[in-house]
Structures are given as structure tokens and as C-alpha cells.
Design a protein around this motif. Structure first.
Motif, PDB file in Angstrom:
ATOM      1  N   GLY A  11       0.806  -1.149   0.183  1.00 45.06           N
ATOM      2  CA  GLY A  11      -0.172   0.057  -0.030  1.00 45.06           C
ATOM      3  C   GLY A  11       0.904   1.255   0.142  1.00 45.06           C
ATOM      4  N   ALA A  12       0.317   2.404  -0.151  1.00 47.39           N
ATOM      5  CA  ALA A  12       0.876   3.585  -0.145  1.00 47.39           C
ATOM      6  C   ALA A  12       0.919   4.260   1.252  1.00 47.39           C
ATOM      7  CB  ALA A  12       0.290   4.468  -1.075  1.00 47.39           C
ATOM      8  N   GLY A  13       0.611   3.532   2.372  1.00 49.30           N
ATOM      9  CA  GLY A  13       0.523   3.889   3.781  1.00 49.30           C
ATOM     10  C   GLY A  13       1.923   3.946   4.142  1.00 49.30           C
ATOM     11  N   LEU A  14       2.178   5.047   5.080  1.00 47.03           N
ATOM     12  CA  LEU A  14       3.093   5.484   5.520  1.00 47.03           C
ATOM     13  C   LEU A  14       3.559   4.748   6.968  1.00 47.03           C
ATOM     14  CD1 LEU A  14       2.663   9.154   5.249  1.00 47.03           C
ATOM     15  CD2 LEU A  14       4.213   8.003   3.770  1.00 47.03           C
ATOM     16  N   THR A  15       4.804   4.210   7.090  1.00 46.13           N
ATOM     17  CA  THR A  15       5.316   3.515   8.310  1.00 46.13           C
ATOM     18  C   THR A  15       5.563   4.492   9.256  1.00 46.13           C
ATOM     19  OG1 THR A  15       6.014   1.727   6.965  1.00 46.13           O
ATOM     20  CG2 THR A  15       6.844   1.803   9.416  1.00 46.13           C
ATOM     21  N   LYS A  16       4.907   4.155  10.772  1.00 46.37           N
ATOM     22  CA  LYS A  16       5.139   5.312  11.854  1.00 46.37           C
ATOM     23  C   LYS A  16       6.594   4.784  12.471  1.00 46.37           C
ATOM     24  CE  LYS A  16       2.478   7.023  15.851  1.00 46.37           C
ATOM     25  NZ  LYS A  16       1.466   6.677  16.526  1.00 46.37           N
ATOM     26  N   ILE A  17       7.358   5.588  12.601  1.00 46.63           N
ATOM     27  CA  ILE A  17       8.650   5.475  13.353  1.00 46.63           C
ATOM     28  C   ILE A  17       8.880   6.401  14.509  1.00 46.63           C
ATOM     29  CG2 ILE A  17      11.348   5.212  12.977  1.00 46.63           C
ATOM     30  CD1 ILE A  17      10.533   4.875  10.089  1.00 46.63           C
ATOM     31  N   SER A  18       8.853   5.863  15.773  1.00 42.01           N
ATOM     32  CA  SER A  18       8.853   6.783  16.982  1.00 42.01           C
ATOM     33  C   SER A  18      10.264   6.318  17.613  1.00 42.01           C
ATOM     34  CB  SER A  18       7.774   6.321  17.832  1.00 42.01           C
ATOM     35  OG  SER A  18       6.603   6.229  17.093  1.00 42.01           O
ATOM     36  N   PRO A  34      15.624   2.467   4.835  1.00 38.63           N
ATOM     37  CA  PRO A  34      16.672   3.773   4.770  1.00 38.63           C
ATOM     38  C   PRO A  34      16.089   4.843   6.123  1.00 38.63           C
ATOM     39  CG  PRO A  34      15.745   3.122   2.713  1.00 38.63           C
ATOM     40  CD  PRO A  34      15.054   2.545   3.453  1.00 38.63           C
ATOM     41  N   THR A  35      15.217   5.121   6.446  1.00 37.20           N
ATOM     42  CA  THR A  35      14.899   6.046   7.362  1.00 37.20           C
ATOM     43  C   THR A  35      15.365   5.611   8.762  1.00 37.20           C
ATOM     44  OG1 THR A  35      12.889   6.566   6.254  1.00 37.20           O
ATOM     45  CG2 THR A  35      12.995   7.332   8.567  1.00 37.20           C
ATOM     46  N   VAL A  36      15.294   4.502   9.116  1.00 40.06           N
ATOM     47  CA  VAL A  36      15.838   4.035  10.349  1.00 40.06           C
ATOM     48  C   VAL A  36      17.437   3.910  10.378  1.00 40.06           C
ATOM     49  CG1 VAL A  36      16.041   1.885  11.776  1.00 40.06           C
ATOM     50  CG2 VAL A  36      13.837   2.670  10.888  1.00 40.06           C
ATOM     51  N   SER A  37      17.844   3.324   9.101  1.00 37.16           N
ATOM     52  CA  SER A  37      19.349   3.365   9.103  1.00 37.16           C
ATOM     53  C   SER A  37      19.868   4.853   9.285  1.00 37.16           C
ATOM     54  CB  SER A  37      19.573   2.775   7.746  1.00 37.16           C
ATOM     55  OG  SER A  37      20.947   2.820   7.599  1.00 37.16           O
ATOM     56  N   ALA A  38      19.304   5.742   8.658  1.00 36.58           N
ATOM     57  CA  ALA A  38      19.740   7.207   8.775  1.00 36.58           C
ATOM     58  C   ALA A  38      19.692   7.618  10.076  1.00 36.58           C
ATOM     59  CB  ALA A  38      18.983   7.791   7.643  1.00 36.58           C
TER      60      ALA A  38
END
Lengths: 305, 272
Positions: free
Chosen positions: A221-228, A265-269
Motif C-alpha cells: 500500500g501507499a500507507g506510511l510507516t510510523k517510526i517513533s 533507509p529512514t531507520v538506518s539514517a
């Protein structure tokens, strides 16, 4: 597990000029719990009732264990069990009478063990209308599987039930699956479908809008993953660089919440940045879009696969 | 016990367990029997000559027309027939079993009436018990067939009440239960000839109560049998498994064909 027991090919159902189901195709594999999802009027009930032999098809073909539901009613009864959405039992039926009645028509010995298994031993003499909603559903499930059918249809089995009754029904469904029974589950409950179903199909306007495992559907899906993220020195408050794939950032108490289109990539960064700042990671939570998010995305946008 | 026998046994017990059915099968006909026996017996002593067949027919009418159709419509609306279909209960059982249990309930009430009427009200007992049983069975079958047909063609419980009363009330007033057929004005007598009760009372009179004058009991019995067969046959033909899934074989208006034997009786009477 890969052998298909239910085959739906180019199935079409119309009511006058209204096309309820428009040429859908899918297979259900032996031993899986297959979820059929969709908003009201999507074609779920027409599909289920045609598979159950209650309605005639207007095109395509349906097979359950090789049996054509519209032509082989007698053979069909031996291979399917159905828990209908409506009660389907006379109010005056006692629990033990209902079991004896359906077993007699299926030509099998009375399954008193099932009454016990669904927790109704102390309600054997109770009439159907004296049972709670949860007890009625459990009895309906016990009656549906009394003749040990290889395929069971469950139509909204836990709608309106309390948490304990729902958990008990889920446990029974898992037991059936472990025993090799294939379950076709029509539900509006996305959490239930996500938790129970091996695969799901989402119907929309009589067509299959998406099909796959709950994980596959949520991933595509095009849904966004939430990273807190929560760090000791709150270094992210000073972050001036944009992290990859992040579409939105929010501050929620001690956490920074990033909504990402590509979690890796987001978590890694983020971790690299925190380490570079000499800060310490206290907590990091990743919440994928749920099946409900994906369902809403599909049904509101009307996107097809 | 096979499935049909168990279904019959269950349905019979429901006729006692269900409050509405208990009322229509037992309490209402027995209550009316006591009331009519006490009141009509003193006002019109001639009523006591026919109290046993008249109240027997009343019991049949009550169970078959006021009790059975409503349960059929309610079961269809609640999805019970769909559940039955999925589990292999044939349409024939769904209709034949209520017909048979309704006849059995009425028979039990009739036995109570036949045994107590001579004692309580000095009512006339049947002179031919075999004839009485025979006429009871054909009358009960004729009315139970009509009850099943009403249950099948009614789109809702409200329509059931309408159809049932359409048969029940004229049958009560003109069918020979309260007043003998011979006392009706000529026009109303013709209307009475399209009512099954008229033929039931005629057959009871000739075959069970020893009233030979002015009766055609075997013809009446044959008309009742034909009426029962047609009504039951039409109810199977027009049967629908559920209210949403319109797969009926023909329009419910075809149910009027069940009245052909009674129209034949009217024609035969007019020509004769």
C-alpha cells in the motif's frame, strides 16, 4: 497446503441490471483461513451464498472439492459447513436437540463432544433464545462442523461479541485449521482478518481489489510507516537534515515521530545520525500500516490491483 | 430414529413448548369448547347434536390456520429454512412435518372433546367412531394443507393474519359450526359451499353422527381430500427457501387453484 480446494473462476452474479459480482477469480488452498473482506454491497454475500449453493451463478464456475454447488447440492452438503450471519435456528430448539437434529440430517452420530468443546455443556437443555450472543455463535459453529466437513464458511462469526467470546471462537477456528479444515471467513473486522487469515481478498464493487497475505497487502500500500524515536539527549530536536523517505515529522512528548514511505533507509539514517551526535537511543518503535489502513486506502480510493 | 422421525418429534414438542402454538393448538380450542358448550348448548340445544364434530373442526381450524402459517413465515424470515437447506433438510419435510404435527395436536384435542362432551354438556357422541376418525383425518389434512399454503405464499406475518382470517372467520360463521347449513339463507348457503368446513360438517354428519338426510358424505370427504392434496401440492410448488432469494417457481396467486374442489362442490350443488 498448496492444493486448492475452492476454485472461483470468472464468477459473475447479477440481480436484474445490477452487477453484484463482476467476473472474480481466486483459489482457496486446503487448510488455510481465507478472509473475504469488503464494504457492504461489495459482493461478499453473493459470493458466499453462491458457494454455499443458495444462489445460482450468472457466469463463470465455482468448485468446492471438485463439486459444482449449483448442480450437486447433495454432494455439497457433505463437504461444507456453514455458520450463517442470521441465527438459522428456531428459538425453541434446545442445544442438545439442535445438535441431534443436524447430525440426523447429515447421517452422522450425535456430536455431544462438540457441545462440550464449545463450552455449552451446562446449557444442553437451554433453548436457543435463552443463550447469549456468544453462546449462540459457538453453537452455530459447533453445528456447522458436526459432520466434519473439509470446508467451513463463517459469515461475520464474531460480530457484536465480547472479548472473551471472540477469543474462544478464534481458538476454535485455529483448532479447525490445525485439523486440516479450510475456512472461508467473511468479516468486516480487519483486526480479525489480520490475526486469523492466511490470505485475504478485498472485494470492491464486485471485483477483487487486492489479494494476498495480510502482510503482503499492507506492504504494497501507499500507507506510511510510523517510526517513533526517543533519545537520551534529545539530539533529534537539533536535526536540520531531512532523513530519507520521511514525509512528515511530529513531536509527541519525548518522542519524535517520523512517517516514512521506506522504513529501512529512514531507520538506518536515524541511527547513524544519533550515533554521530553522541546521543543514546532509549526507544525505537516501528508501526507498519495495518490491514485496516490498507482496506480504507483501497475502498476510499477505489483502486484496483 | 431417522432424521424425519426426529424432526417430527421435535416439531411436535415445539407445538407444546411454544406459547403461541400451545395457545392455538390447545388452549384456544379447548377454552372455546367449554364456552360454546355452556352458552350455545343452553341457547340452541340443537348445537349439542353436533358439538363433537363442530368443536373438532374448530380445533383443526385453530391449529392449522391461526398457529401453523405464522411459524412457517417467521422461520423463513429468520433464515431458518436457509440453514435447513444447507444442512440437507428437504422442502417436503419442512412442509409435511408441520402439517402432520398440526393434525396430531388437533387429534388430541378432538379426543378430549369427544370423550368429555357427552359427560359435560350431554352432547351427542359419534355413532360411528371409524367414520369419525376418517372424516377427522381428511378434514385435518384439508385445513393443514391450506395452513401450509398460507404460510408459503404470505410475504410477512401480517399477510398471514389476513389470509388466515379470510378463511377462518367465514368458516366459523357460515361453515356449519355454529348454525346448521340448513338454517342459512339461500345466498349465504351458496357462499358456505366454497368453505371446507361445510364439507367437513357434512361428512361428519353422514359418516360419523348418523345424520343421513340431506348429506353427501362421501362426496364431501372426496372434496376435502382433493382440496388437501391440491393445497399441499401447491404449497410445495410455491415454496421459497428464504424471503430475500426470490426463486419461487410461480406467482403466489396460483394458490387459488387449491380452491378448485370447493368450487366444484358449489357447481355440483347448483346443478344438482
Amino acid at each position: 497446503m498448496n492444493e486448492s480446494i475452492i476454485q472461483v473462476k470468472d464468477f459473475r452474479k447479477t440481480y436484474g441490471s445490477f452487477v453484484a459480482v463482476d467476473g472474480i477469480s481466486f483459489d482457496v488452498r486446503r487448510g488455510e483461513i481465507f478472509g473475504l473482506l469488503g464494504p457492504n454491497g461489495a459482493g461478499k454475500t453473493s459470493t458466499l451464498e453462491s458457494l454455499e449453493g443458495l444462489r445460482r451463478t450468472d457466469g463463470g464456475s465455482l468448485r468446492i472439492a471438485g463439486i459444482d454447488p449449483s448442480r450437486q447440492a447433495r454432494q455439497l452438503r457433505a463437504v461444507i459447513g456453514v455458520q450463517l450471519q442470521t441465527s438459522g435456528l428456531p428459538d425453541s430448539f434446545r442445544v442438545e436437540e439442535a445438535m441431534r437434529f443436524f447430525c440426523a440430517y447429515h447421517g452422522v452420530a450425535t456430536r455431544d463432544d462438540l457441545i462440550e468443546r464449545v463450552g455449552l455443556s451446562d446449557k444442553r437443555r437451554a433453548q436457543y433464545h435463552e443463550l447469549s450472543g456468544g453462546q449462540q455463535r459457538r453453537l452455530a459453529l459447533a453445528l456447522a462442523v458436526a459432520h466434519k466437513p473439509p470446508v467451513v464458511f463463517l459469515d461475520e462469526p464474531t460480530a457484536g461479541l465480547d472479548v472473551a467470546s471472540r477469543a474462544m471462537l478464534h481458538e476454535l477456528m485455529r483448532e479447525l485449521q490445525v485439523g486440516g479444515t479450510t475456512i472461508l471467513l467473511a468479516t468486516h473486522d480487519m483486526a480479525e482478518a489480520s490475526q486469523m487469515a492466511t490470505r485475504v481478498a478485498i472485494l470492491l464493487h464486485g471485483r477483487i481489489a487486492a489479494i494476498g497475505t495480510p502482510m503482503e497487502l499492507t506492504a504494497t500500500g501507499a500507507g506510511l510507516t510510523k517510526i517513533s524515536v526517543y533519545t537520551e539527549a534529545d539530539c533529534l530536536a537539533r536535526a536540520d537534515a531531512a532523513f530519507p523517505a520521511v514525509r512528515q515529522v511530529q513531536r509527541q512528548e519525548n518522542y519524535f515521530v517520523y512517517f516514512s514511505t521506506d522504513v529501512g533507509p529512514t531507520v538506518s539514517a536515524l541511527i547513524t545520525y544519533i550515533q554521530a551526535q553522541g546521543d543514546t537511543l532509549v526507544d525505537l518503535r516501528v508501526e507498519r500500516p495495518t490491514l485496516e489502513d490498507r482496506f480504507l486506502e483501497i475502498t476510499t480510493k477505489g483502486t484496483a490491483r | 430414529m431417522n432424521a424425519f422421525a426426529y424432526h417430527f418429534s421435535f416439531d411436535f414438542r415445539v407445538g407444546i413448548r411454544n406459547k403461541t402454538l400451545m395457545l392455538m393448538n390447545y388452549l384456544f380450542p379447548l377454552g372455546c369448547y367449554v364456552m360454546f358448550g355452556a352458552l350455545l348448548g343452553s341457547i340452541n340445544p340443537g348445537f349439542l347434536d353436533t358439538i363433537v364434530p363442530a368443536m373438532s373442526v374448530f380445533a383443526v381450524l385453530s391449529g392449522a390456520l391461526l398457529g401453523m402459517p405464522d411459524t412457517l413465515v417467521s422461520a423463513r424470515e429468520a433464515g431458518i429454512f436457509r440453514s435447513y437447506k444447507i444442512n440437507g433438510v428437504p422442502a417436503l419435510s419442512i412442509l409435511a412435518i408441520p402439517v402432520l404435527t398440526s393434525m396430531l395436536h388437533a387429534l388430541l384435542v378432538t379426543v378430549i372433546i369427544a370423550l368429555t362432551a357427552p359427560v359435560l354438556f350431554d352432547g351427542a357422541a359419534p355413532v360411528n367412531w371409524a367414520g369419525f376418525l376418517l372424516v377427522f383425518l381428511v378434514s385435518a389434512f384439508a385445513f393443514a394443507g391450506i395452513g401450509a399454503l398460507i404460510g408459503v405464499i404470505s410475504s410477512s406475518t401480517r399477510m398471514t393474519v389476513l389470509f388466515s382470517q379470510l378463511v377462518f372467520l367465514p368458516s366459523m360463521i357460515l361453515g356449519g359450526l355454529m348454525l346448521p347449513f340448513s338454517m342459512l339463507p339461500p345466498t349465504l348457503a351458496k357462499v358456505a359451499l366454497v368453505l371446507p368446513t361445510t364439507y367437513a360438517m357434512d361428512a361428519f354428519g353422514g359418516l360419523a353422527m348418523g345424520q343421513t338426510a340431506g348429506t353427501h358424505p362421501w362426496l364431501s370427504a372426496a372434496i376435502l381430500v382433493a382440496g388437501g392434496v391440491l393445497a399441499f401440492g401447491m404449497s410445495i410448488f410455491l415454496f421459497s427457501w428464504d424471503s430475500k432469494n426470490a426463486t419461487r417457481k410461480a406467482h403466489p396467486a396460483w394458490a387459488v387453484l387449491a380452491w378448485l374442489p370447493y368450487l366444484f362442490g358449489l357447481g355440483w350443488s347448483l346443478l344438482g
